[in-house]
Every structure is written in C-alpha cells, then in structure tokens.
Enzyme design. Structure first.
Site, PDB file in Angstrom:
ATOM      1  N   ASP A 252       0.863  -1.182   0.000  1.00 28.44           N
ATOM      2  CA  ASP A 252       0.000   0.000   0.000  1.00 28.44           C
ATOM      3  C   ASP A 252       0.899   1.231   0.000  1.00 28.44           C
ATOM      4  OD1 ASP A 252      -2.226   1.680   0.201  1.00 28.44           O
ATOM      5  OD2 ASP A 252      -3.223   0.425   1.659  1.00 28.44           O
TER       6      ASP A 252
ATOM      7  N   HIS B 293       1.686   1.914  -3.512  1.00 32.22           N
ATOM      8  CA  HIS B 293       1.051   3.108  -4.064  1.00 32.22           C
ATOM      9  C   HIS B 293       1.956   4.324  -4.069  1.00 32.22           C
ATOM     10  CE1 HIS B 293      -3.029   1.221  -2.771  1.00 32.22           C
ATOM     11  NE2 HIS B 293      -2.552   0.674  -3.874  1.00 32.22           N
TER      12      HIS B 293
END
Length: 110
Positions: A50, A73
């Site tokens: 993430d 991300h």
C-alpha cells in the site's frame, strides 16, 4: 494495517528504518502521519503493498528525504476532507526519494 503510526506527535525523527511487507498485501501502509508537526522521515526503505508513507489531516512540517519507496502506491497525501471540519496539511517536503514499481509515485488524494 500500518507498521508505524505517528498520531498527535511533535518533533519526531524516523531515520534508517526498514519496513517490508508482501507487495500484494492490501492496507499495509509503511508509515502513517496525522495530527502531528515537525516530523522527519529520513534514509528509510519502505516496501509494502500500500502507501509507503500516508499523510493524513493535521500534518504540519513533514520532511521526507532519501526514502526508497516501492512497490505499492507510493507516498499519498489524503484522503482529506472526509469530515468538513478536518484539518488540512501544511508544509510537506519530499526530496531525493526513489520510487520503484509504485502505482502513483507521489499523489494527492481528494
């Protein structure tokens, strides 16, 4: 969900930290900062599925330098304004950071 949380803090230095989670692991932010000021994240390696660093409301004077980030991300500012009275962010600096295999690099989520 999050490896390191800096919440409601002042004058925090995170240096030389190495965080690793599987690239396909959801919701595994490396470092989350919110409602904090004068935070430095320097010379860290963050490999998660993430956000490497997630920046939430009320963050002021955040300095990120020489961080290797990826996969995942990247570095995210947001999701802000979930609450109308939520504090914004101020004075965020990202320098000499490497993004390897991230979906977004550095992004502002609104």
């Amino acid at each position: 969900m999050v490896h390191i949380v800096i919440n409601g803090c002042e004058n925090v230095d995170v240096q030389g930290v190495r965080i690793i989670a599987a690239g396909n692991s959801p919701n595994t932010d490396g470092i989350h900062v919110q409602l904090s000021k004068n935070v430095n994240i320097i010379k860290c390696s963050i490999k998660t599925g993430d956000d490497c660093i997630s920046i939430g409301p009320g963050t002021k004077n955040l300095w990120v330098e020489q961080v290797t980030c990826g996969p995942g991300h990247g570095i995210s500012i947001g999701s802000l304004a979930k609450d109308l009275k939520e504090e914004g962010v101020q004075n965020i600096t990202v320098k000499k950071t490497i993004f390897l295999g991230t979906q977004n690099g550095l992004r502002i989520k609104s």
